[in-house]
Design a protein around this motif. Structure first.
Motif, PDB file in Angstrom:
ATOM      1  N   GLN A  19      75.001 -19.525 -93.483  1.00 55.46           N
ATOM      2  CA  GLN A  19      74.363 -19.948 -92.138  1.00 55.46           C
ATOM      3  C   GLN A  19      75.498 -20.854 -91.292  1.00 55.46           C
ATOM      4  OE1 GLN A  19      70.769 -19.672 -91.146  1.00 55.46           O
ATOM      5  NE2 GLN A  19      71.266 -17.760 -92.217  1.00 55.46           N
ATOM      6  N   HIS A  20      76.443 -20.950 -91.804  1.00 55.69           N
ATOM      7  CA  HIS A  20      77.300 -21.648 -90.866  1.00 55.69           C
ATOM      8  C   HIS A  20      77.016 -23.226 -90.379  1.00 55.69           C
ATOM      9  CE1 HIS A  20      79.841 -18.125 -90.757  1.00 55.69           C
ATOM     10  NE2 HIS A  20      78.699 -17.407 -90.153  1.00 55.69           N
ATOM     11  N   CYS A  21      76.530 -23.722 -91.207  1.00 57.16           N
ATOM     12  CA  CYS A  21      75.651 -25.178 -90.930  1.00 57.16           C
ATOM     13  C   CYS A  21      76.760 -26.346 -90.519  1.00 57.16           C
ATOM     14  CB  CYS A  21      74.828 -25.893 -92.079  1.00 57.16           C
ATOM     15  SG  CYS A  21      73.816 -24.902 -92.944  1.00 57.16           S
ATOM     16  N   CYS A  24      78.590 -27.066 -86.777  1.00 60.97           N
ATOM     17  CA  CYS A  24      78.081 -27.973 -86.008  1.00 60.97           C
ATOM     18  C   CYS A  24      77.721 -29.432 -86.713  1.00 60.97           C
ATOM     19  CB  CYS A  24      76.936 -27.505 -85.460  1.00 60.97           C
ATOM     20  SG  CYS A  24      76.855 -25.891 -84.360  1.00 60.97           S
ATOM     21  N   HIS A  25      77.473 -29.218 -87.904  1.00 57.28           N
ATOM     22  CA  HIS A  25      76.890 -30.381 -88.715  1.00 57.28           C
ATOM     23  C   HIS A  25      78.056 -30.982 -89.616  1.00 57.28           C
ATOM     24  CE1 HIS A  25      72.605 -30.350 -87.651  1.00 57.28           C
ATOM     25  NE2 HIS A  25      72.684 -29.207 -87.634  1.00 57.28           N
ATOM     26  N   ALA A  33      76.297 -31.734 -83.636  1.00 61.14           N
ATOM     27  CA  ALA A  33      75.014 -32.006 -83.850  1.00 61.14           C
ATOM     28  C   ALA A  33      74.821 -33.445 -84.585  1.00 61.14           C
ATOM     29  CB  ALA A  33      74.669 -30.691 -84.724  1.00 61.14           C
ATOM     30  N   ILE A  39      69.832 -37.393 -89.592  1.00 58.44           N
ATOM     31  CA  ILE A  39      68.518 -36.495 -89.845  1.00 58.44           C
ATOM     32  C   ILE A  39      67.608 -36.828 -90.884  1.00 58.44           C
ATOM     33  CG2 ILE A  39      67.669 -34.143 -90.314  1.00 58.44           C
ATOM     34  CD1 ILE A  39      70.237 -33.237 -88.610  1.00 58.44           C
ATOM     35  N   TYR A  43      63.745 -38.703 -90.607  1.00 57.46           N
ATOM     36  CA  TYR A  43      62.608 -38.351 -91.016  1.00 57.46           C
ATOM     37  C   TYR A  43      62.095 -39.003 -92.314  1.00 57.46           C
ATOM     38  CZ  TYR A  43      63.084 -34.909 -87.521  1.00 57.46           C
ATOM     39  OH  TYR A  43      63.260 -34.529 -86.225  1.00 57.46           O
ATOM     40  N   LYS A  56      61.357 -24.901 -88.281  1.00 54.98           N
ATOM     41  CA  LYS A  56      62.446 -25.382 -87.084  1.00 54.98           C
ATOM     42  C   LYS A  56      63.670 -24.338 -87.460  1.00 54.98           C
ATOM     43  CE  LYS A  56      64.194 -28.324 -83.757  1.00 54.98           C
ATOM     44  NZ  LYS A  56      64.177 -29.617 -83.009  1.00 54.98           N
ATOM     45  N   ALA A  63      64.700 -28.799 -78.610  1.00 51.02           N
ATOM     46  CA  ALA A  63      65.858 -29.777 -78.715  1.00 51.02           C
ATOM     47  C   ALA A  63      65.433 -31.039 -78.630  1.00 51.02           C
ATOM     48  CB  ALA A  63      67.118 -29.550 -78.217  1.00 51.02           C
ATOM     49  N   HIS A  64      65.446 -31.740 -79.612  1.00 50.74           N
ATOM     50  CA  HIS A  64      64.722 -33.212 -79.230  1.00 50.74           C
ATOM     51  C   HIS A  64      65.847 -34.360 -79.793  1.00 50.74           C
ATOM     52  CE1 HIS A  64      62.588 -32.823 -83.314  1.00 50.74           C
ATOM     53  NE2 HIS A  64      63.877 -33.354 -83.543  1.00 50.74           N
ATOM     54  N   TRP A  65      67.016 -33.920 -80.121  1.00 53.21           N
ATOM     55  CA  TRP A  65      68.138 -35.119 -80.274  1.00 53.21           C
ATOM     56  C   TRP A  65      68.850 -35.133 -78.883  1.00 53.21           C
ATOM     57  CZ3 TRP A  65      69.409 -37.791 -84.799  1.00 53.21           C
ATOM     58  CH2 TRP A  65      68.510 -37.491 -85.851  1.00 53.21           C
ATOM     59  N   GLY A  66      69.307 -33.989 -78.335  1.00 51.05           N
ATOM     60  CA  GLY A  66      70.227 -33.836 -77.206  1.00 51.05           C
ATOM     61  C   GLY A  66      69.551 -32.752 -76.427  1.00 51.05           C
ATOM     62  N   MET A  68      71.385 -29.676 -76.706  1.00 50.94           N
ATOM     63  CA  MET A  68      71.400 -28.310 -77.115  1.00 50.94           C
ATOM     64  C   MET A  68      70.293 -28.262 -78.449  1.00 50.94           C
ATOM     65  SD  MET A  68      75.324 -27.590 -78.676  1.00 50.94           S
ATOM     66  CE  MET A  68      75.158 -26.842 -80.378  1.00 50.94           C
ATOM     67  N   MET A  70      69.260 -25.677 -81.909  1.00 52.01           N
ATOM     68  CA  MET A  70      69.980 -25.083 -82.898  1.00 52.01           C
ATOM     69  C   MET A  70      69.930 -23.630 -82.461  1.00 52.01           C
ATOM     70  SD  MET A  70      70.175 -26.248 -86.617  1.00 52.01           S
ATOM     71  CE  MET A  70      68.664 -26.374 -86.900  1.00 52.01           C
ATOM     72  N   PRO A  71      70.770 -23.010 -82.760  1.00 50.89           N
ATOM     73  CA  PRO A  71      70.624 -21.361 -82.786  1.00 50.89           C
ATOM     74  C   PRO A  71      69.828 -20.785 -83.816  1.00 50.89           C
ATOM     75  CG  PRO A  71      72.788 -21.926 -83.557  1.00 50.89           C
ATOM     76  CD  PRO A  71      72.452 -23.252 -83.107  1.00 50.89           C
TER      77      PRO A  71
END
Ligand code: HEC
Length: 95
Positions: A19-21, A24-25, A33, A39, A43, A56, A63-66, A68, A70-71
């Motif tokens: 999933q190529h996490c 971006c992370h 991200a 994260i 939470y 999600k 989006a609620h961090w910035g 952008m 997530m795809p």
């Protein structure tokens, strides 16, 4: 079931790669991200979070961090089952 402290879990590497996490992370440094530690911290006290985040991860959301968001899985590497989403989120929240 207790919903408090999540124990550290080992990385589900195959899923993370598929999933190529990490495109971006990262675990500990904000990059494109929020980091998985940020994260998990956000939470930490929210027992509803894992269900919300699994949803999600599979169907997207605002989006609620910035700016952008997530795809969707289809754009990340393929469909993501509920079970796999659960595994990924449990891991993220244990960071
Ligand atoms: C193309 C870049 C990209 C990829 C690939 C990506 N993410 Fe993200 N992710 C983001 C961005 C950007 C955000 C912040 C979105 C927001 O503001 O809600 C985010 C947010 C999140 C959040 C927090 C969502 C929230 O509502 O607080 C989680 C959990 C997460 N990502 C997990 C993952 C996992 C697990 C993977 C691999 C399956 C993954 N991400 C792959 C860019 C990405």
């Amino acid at each position: 079931m207790t919903s408090g402290e999540a124990q550290a879990q080992s990385e589900p590497t195959a899923l993370v790669d598929q999933q190529h996490c990490m495109f971006c992370h990262t675990v500990d440094a904000p990059f494109l991200a929020p980091s998985f530690q940020q994260i998990a911290a956000r939470y930490h006290n929210n027992p509803e979070a894992s269900v919300m985040l699994e949803q999600k991860l599979r169907v997207g959301g605002k989006a609620h961090w910035g700016d952008m968001s997530m795809p969707l899985p289809a754009d990340r590497g393929g469909p993501l089952s509920q079970e796999d989403a659960h595994t990924l989120i449990q891991w993220v929240l244990s960071q």
